[in-house]
Design a protein around this motif. Structure first.
Motif, PDB file in Angstrom:
ATOM      1  N   LEU A 174       6.142   3.159  10.655  1.00 26.11           N
ATOM      2  CA  LEU A 174       6.190   2.413  11.741  1.00 26.11           C
ATOM      3  C   LEU A 174       4.872   2.688  12.548  1.00 26.11           C
ATOM      4  N   GLU A 175       4.488   4.041  12.874  1.00 34.34           N
ATOM      5  CA  GLU A 175       3.120   4.334  13.259  1.00 34.34           C
ATOM      6  C   GLU A 175       1.869   3.608  12.479  1.00 34.34           C
ATOM      7  N   GLN A 176       2.120   3.440  11.304  1.00 34.57           N
ATOM      8  CA  GLN A 176       1.060   2.684  10.471  1.00 34.57           C
ATOM      9  C   GLN A 176       1.106   1.174  10.858  1.00 34.57           C
ATOM     10  N   GLY A 177       1.999   0.736  11.401  1.00 34.07           N
ATOM     11  CA  GLY A 177       2.140  -0.802  11.622  1.00 34.07           C
ATOM     12  C   GLY A 177       2.817  -1.364  10.196  1.00 34.07           C
ATOM     13  N   TYR A 178       3.810  -0.737   9.418  1.00 30.28           N
ATOM     14  CA  TYR A 178       4.513  -1.096   8.397  1.00 30.28           C
ATOM     15  C   TYR A 178       5.842  -1.513   8.879  1.00 30.28           C
ATOM     16  N   HIS A 179       6.230  -2.723   8.311  1.00 32.59           N
ATOM     17  CA  HIS A 179       7.799  -2.852   8.270  1.00 32.59           C
ATOM     18  C   HIS A 179       8.319  -1.782   7.485  1.00 32.59           C
TER      19      HIS A 179
END
Length: 347
Positions: free
Chosen positions: A92-97
């Motif tokens: 989530l921190e990386q912006g991934y689902h």
């Protein structure tokens, strides 16, 4: 999206190249017709030495290498339980689902951390609750919803296994039999599935009592057997799971005012008004069918991504993770205390 627009393809990476990834997740993501047109798996991540390749998918040794594959839409976590929370929050921190094998969270506090991170990032976290898509369970749900046995008041779930699933390492103690990797035993491993199935048809119970222990596997440092009793105002549900059986079997029974439903092994039976229907379901519940359950789950994930409304799309999945974690947490508390424990928000 407009009817003429080309559907978006989503790029994902699978973290963990063990049995569940190879036998279920990858076949579902890469072979199901509806997913082949929508999903590209661009990498596998696993640091274990000597892993065999999966066709032409690049095998990476560390998750940080995924940044080199941008843009990446999602990660699919297929690692032992102890890493689920950390990897979910990292993704989530990386912006991934995030797709994550069960259990995603083991407590309400962990579920709340995931929910807060998902809302902040505007990303979806999908728990692998694929038993919902087992065609036999779906038929049972349809019968119950249609009142085929009248109002039901008693349910019994049971799972028998001779040992914990060894995963890809067949020698020594399975990781599921260790608290370091598994964080819990058979209650957590099998119980998670049965808990969300129960919640789907009956909602949160008011209280739970439980027993856990080791009956056969002295090398495990987690329970190999668990017995649970869930209380509702007008219903009683029992669950029994063991890794100490002589063979492999699943059993399910619902008793209602006008009949009963029994599922044992490969046979599903519906009795109503003294008439019994028998259905051979062996082809639908064997391990070779599991990837089809995952395919239906992942198709629901793609539908959620297509909606492009993270807030509304997130909520059902986050609620699901939180409710299951809360029930499992209270079941373990009941086993430790030897008393009946109330479930917050229960019936």
């Amino acid at each position: 999206m407009p009817a003429s627009a080309e559907p978006k393809r989503y790029r994902g990476a699978v973290i963990g190249a063990g049995g569940i990834a190879r036998q279920s997740h990858l076949p579902a993501l890469r072979e199901a017709a509806g997913l082949r047109r929508r999903v590209d798996i661009v990498a596998l991540v696993d640091s274990a030495p000597g892993l065999p390749p999966v066709d032409t998918i690049p095998l990476l040794s560390g998750k940080e290498q995924l940044r080199e594959l941008a843009p990446l839409d999602f990660i699919d976590i297929c690692t032992p339980t102890a890493s689920h929370l950390e990897l979910t929050l990292w993704g989530l921190e990386q912006g991934y689902h995030v797709i994550c094998e069960k259990p995603v969270a083991l407590s309400r506090a962990e579920a709340d951390r995931i929910a807060a991170a998902a809302r902040q990032s505007g990303r979806i976290v999908l728990p692998c609750h694929q038993y919902r898509f087992n065609p036999v369970w779906r038929r049972v749900k349809e019968w119950l919803a249609a009142g085929a046995i009248g109002a039901w008041h008693l349910a019994e779930f049971a799972v028998y296994r001779p040992a914990a699933d060894p995963g890809r390492v067949t020698a020594g103690t399975p990781w599921r039999g260790t608290s370091v990797a598994g964080r819990g035993g058979v209650l957590l491993d099998h119980g998670t599935h049965l808990v969300y199935q129960l919640l789907d048809i009956a909602g949160l119970p008011s209280a739970v009592s439980a027993w856990t222990g080791r009956l056969r596997h002295a090398a495990y440092d987690v329970e190999d057997t668990a017995s649970l009793r869930f209380e509702y105002p007008d219903r009683l549900v029992t669950m029994f799971f063991t890794w100490a059986a002589r063979g492999r079997e699943n059993r399910l029974r619902f008793v209602g005012e006008e009949g009963s439903i029994d599922w044992t092994g490969g046979e599903l039976r519906l009795e109503r008004a003294g008439v019994v229907e028998r259905h051979d379901v062996s082809a639908e519940v064997g391990k070779t069918a599991y990837h089809r359950w995952f395919a239906a789950l992942f198709e629901a994930f793609v539908v959620a991504l297509d909606r492009g409304e993270p807030g509304s799309a997130q909520r059902p999945f986050l609620d699901d993770i939180g409710r299951v974690a809360s029930v499992v947490e209270q079941a373990y508390a009941a086993a430790r205390s030897g008393s009946t424990v109330a479930i917050p928000g229960g019936a």
